[in-house]
Design an enzyme around this catalytic site. Sequence first.
Site, PDB file in Angstrom:
ATOM      1  N   ASN A   1       0.868  -1.182   0.000  1.00  0.00           N
ATOM      2  CA  ASN A   1       0.000   0.000   0.000  1.00  0.00           C
ATOM      3  C   ASN A   1       0.901   1.227   0.000  1.00  0.00           C
ATOM      4  O   ASN A   1       1.424   1.615   1.037  1.00  0.00           O
ATOM      5  CB  ASN A   1      -0.908  -0.019   1.237  1.00  0.00           C
ATOM      6  CG  ASN A   1      -1.762   1.234   1.336  1.00  0.00           C
ATOM      7  OD1 ASN A   1      -1.876   1.988   0.371  1.00  0.00           O
ATOM      8  ND2 ASN A   1      -2.356   1.453   2.491  1.00  0.00           N
ATOM      9  N   TRP A   2       1.049   1.815  -1.175  1.00  0.00           N
ATOM     10  CA  TRP A   2       1.951   2.981  -1.283  1.00  0.00           C
ATOM     11  C   TRP A   2       1.357   4.247  -0.692  1.00  0.00           C
ATOM     12  O   TRP A   2       2.055   5.245  -0.555  1.00  0.00           O
ATOM     13  CB  TRP A   2       2.294   3.243  -2.761  1.00  0.00           C
ATOM     14  CG  TRP A   2       3.198   2.244  -3.393  1.00  0.00           C
ATOM     15  CD1 TRP A   2       3.732   1.118  -2.828  1.00  0.00           C
ATOM     16  CD2 TRP A   2       3.702   2.286  -4.741  1.00  0.00           C
ATOM     17  NE1 TRP A   2       4.516   0.457  -3.726  1.00  0.00           N
ATOM     18  CE2 TRP A   2       4.516   1.148  -4.907  1.00  0.00           C
ATOM     19  CE3 TRP A   2       3.526   3.153  -5.808  1.00  0.00           C
ATOM     20  CZ2 TRP A   2       5.161   0.865  -6.114  1.00  0.00           C
ATOM     21  CZ3 TRP A   2       4.163   2.885  -7.003  1.00  0.00           C
ATOM     22  CH2 TRP A   2       4.979   1.750  -7.148  1.00  0.00           C
ATOM     23  N   LYS A   3       0.063   4.239  -0.425  1.00  0.00           N
ATOM     24  CA  LYS A   3      -0.621   5.450   0.055  1.00  0.00           C
ATOM     25  C   LYS A   3      -0.348   6.605  -0.929  1.00  0.00           C
ATOM     26  O   LYS A   3      -0.226   6.364  -2.125  1.00  0.00           O
ATOM     27  CB  LYS A   3      -0.197   5.777   1.490  1.00  0.00           C
ATOM     28  CG  LYS A   3      -0.259   4.543   2.399  1.00  0.00           C
ATOM     29  CD  LYS A   3      -0.072   4.852   3.843  1.00  0.00           C
ATOM     30  CE  LYS A   3      -0.070   3.557   4.637  1.00  0.00           C
ATOM     31  NZ  LYS A   3      -0.151   3.767   6.079  1.00  0.00           N
TER      32      LYS A   3
ATOM     33  N   GLU B   1      -5.716  -4.866  10.509  1.00  0.00           N
ATOM     34  CA  GLU B   1      -4.701  -3.842  10.736  1.00  0.00           C
ATOM     35  C   GLU B   1      -5.019  -3.083  12.021  1.00  0.00           C
ATOM     36  O   GLU B   1      -5.789  -2.105  11.995  1.00  0.00           O
ATOM     37  CB  GLU B   1      -4.676  -2.852   9.562  1.00  0.00           C
ATOM     38  CG  GLU B   1      -4.369  -3.498   8.232  1.00  0.00           C
ATOM     39  CD  GLU B   1      -3.758  -2.488   7.278  1.00  0.00           C
ATOM     40  OE1 GLU B   1      -2.631  -2.712   6.842  1.00  0.00           O
ATOM     41  OE2 GLU B   1      -4.400  -1.465   6.999  1.00  0.00           O
TER      42      GLU B   1
ATOM     43  N   GLY C   1       2.657  -1.065   4.477  1.00  0.00           N
ATOM     44  CA  GLY C   1       2.724   0.355   4.170  1.00  0.00           C
ATOM     45  C   GLY C   1       4.171   0.800   4.005  1.00  0.00           C
ATOM     46  O   GLY C   1       4.772   0.652   2.942  1.00  0.00           O
ATOM     47  N   GLY C   2       4.756   1.324   5.068  1.00  0.00           N
ATOM     48  CA  GLY C   2       6.093   1.913   4.997  1.00  0.00           C
ATOM     49  C   GLY C   2       7.137   1.023   4.343  1.00  0.00           C
ATOM     50  O   GLY C   2       7.917   1.481   3.493  1.00  0.00           O
TER      51      GLY C   2
ATOM     52  N   HIS D   1      -9.487   1.057   4.626  1.00  0.00           N
ATOM     53  CA  HIS D   1      -8.243   1.337   5.356  1.00  0.00           C
ATOM     54  C   HIS D   1      -8.543   2.343   6.470  1.00  0.00           C
ATOM     55  O   HIS D   1      -9.369   3.245   6.294  1.00  0.00           O
ATOM     56  CB  HIS D   1      -7.190   1.883   4.394  1.00  0.00           C
ATOM     57  CG  HIS D   1      -5.831   1.933   5.017  1.00  0.00           C
ATOM     58  ND1 HIS D   1      -5.450   2.934   5.871  1.00  0.00           N
ATOM     59  CD2 HIS D   1      -4.782   1.082   4.934  1.00  0.00           C
ATOM     60  CE1 HIS D   1      -4.215   2.705   6.281  1.00  0.00           C
ATOM     61  NE2 HIS D   1      -3.787   1.583   5.728  1.00  0.00           N
TER      62      HIS D   1
ATOM     63  N   GLY E   1       2.141   2.327  10.960  1.00  0.00           N
ATOM     64  CA  GLY E   1       3.081   3.444  10.837  1.00  0.00           C
ATOM     65  C   GLY E   1       3.709   3.873  12.148  1.00  0.00           C
ATOM     66  O   GLY E   1       4.334   4.921  12.237  1.00  0.00           O
TER      67      GLY E   1
ATOM     68  N   SER F   1       3.160  -2.069  10.679  1.00  0.00           N
ATOM     69  CA  SER F   1       4.603  -2.096  10.942  1.00  0.00           C
ATOM     70  C   SER F   1       5.231  -3.457  10.659  1.00  0.00           C
ATOM     71  O   SER F   1       6.150  -3.889  11.363  1.00  0.00           O
ATOM     72  CB  SER F   1       4.903  -1.635  12.373  1.00  0.00           C
ATOM     73  OG  SER F   1       4.461  -0.302  12.551  1.00  0.00           O
TER      74      SER F   1
ATOM     75  N   GLU G   1      -7.057   4.861   7.439  1.00  0.00           N
ATOM     76  CA  GLU G   1      -6.882   6.273   7.053  1.00  0.00           C
ATOM     77  C   GLU G   1      -8.106   6.781   6.282  1.00  0.00           C
ATOM     78  O   GLU G   1      -8.493   7.944   6.411  1.00  0.00           O
ATOM     79  CB  GLU G   1      -5.589   6.428   6.232  1.00  0.00           C
ATOM     80  CG  GLU G   1      -4.364   6.259   7.121  1.00  0.00           C
ATOM     81  CD  GLU G   1      -3.131   5.724   6.421  1.00  0.00           C
ATOM     82  OE1 GLU G   1      -3.064   5.748   5.177  1.00  0.00           O
ATOM     83  OE2 GLU G   1      -2.217   5.267   7.135  1.00  0.00           O
TER      84      GLU G   1
HETATM   85  C1  PEP Z   1      -0.929   0.252   6.219  1.00  0.00           C
HETATM   86  O1  PEP Z   1      -1.094   1.462   6.229  1.00  0.00           O
HETATM   87  O2  PEP Z   1      -1.716  -0.493   5.607  1.00  0.00           O
HETATM   88  C2  PEP Z   1       0.216  -0.274   6.940  1.00  0.00           C
HETATM   89  C3  PEP Z   1       0.207  -1.533   7.301  1.00  0.00           C
HETATM   90  O3  PEP Z   1       1.230   0.621   7.195  1.00  0.00           O
HETATM   91  P1  PEP Z   1       2.635   0.278   7.902  1.00  0.00           P
HETATM   92  O4  PEP Z   1       3.143  -1.005   7.318  1.00  0.00           O
HETATM   93  O5  PEP Z   1       3.500   1.451   7.563  1.00  0.00           O
HETATM   94  O6  PEP Z   1       2.358   0.149   9.368  1.00  0.00           O
END
Ligand code: PEP
Length: 255
Positions: A9-11, A169, A236-237, A97, A175, A215, A99
């Site tokens: 997920n590049w956001k 999640e 994500g990250g 998600h 994050g 994370s 967000e």
């Molecule tokens: C996400 O936003 O879907 C996610 C899992 O982010 P991160 O891996 O950065 O916690």
Amino acid sequence: MRKKIVAANWKMNMNLDKGHALVAAILKGLPELNSDNQVVIAPPFINIQHTVYQVEDVPHVYVAGQNCFTEAAGAYTGEVAASMLKDAGAEYVILGHSERREYFGETDAVLAKKTDQALDSGLKVIFCCGEPLEIRDAGTQNDYVEAQLKAGVFHLHKHQLANVVIAYEPIWAIGTGRTASSQQAQDMHAHIRSLFAAQYGQPAADNLTILYGGSCKPSNAAELFACPDVDGGLIGGASLKADEFLGIVNAMIGA
Ligand code: PEP
């Protein structure tokens, strides 16, 4: 056997050139995949078609949208319909998600409509659920996630479940660098699977792919993915760096 998936997920990251270079580096280092081990990449809307062209000859690598609209078409300035994602070559869409829920006010009712639009358009849905920290601290996370799933996806027919993936999640882990322990992840994933078993029967629940997100990195992915009910990750990250993302993909292959 249910599929394992690692999804990026590049956001709202990666302009065209950076995204192109990232996908090229991922494809260069990608281990051999098969229909039971898939990779999904979710770039921003505007770069979906470009990413589709980059991966179209690579088996078992798919592109996802990060969202779609509740309606099929019409005067909705700035929105993107599920059918448009499908036309652009996307295979999946991420819905719900945290967000989107937090910053864009997406309710469970809205997400149920988006899920219907996506499935009706021939997309597969990665449906996100997960509790905030205060719910985890109160110990009521199972009820919280159950309510999200009941309102968002339990109206679906059993035959539609083949096109649904759940991503658990926990918001407190997204994050933040704070990962759910493998036991916390396993407990929630087993709970989610039991909810699907009660609603749709055990075989359907056994075939459901349930991803962990929050994370996830190469250093913890193997332990998380070794849990019997964790079928991969939504990343994500760590999906923004080829070596980290590939480390997580390799953890899926080895699980
Ligand atoms: C996400 O936003 O879907 C996610 C899992 O982010 P991160 O891996 O950065 O916690």
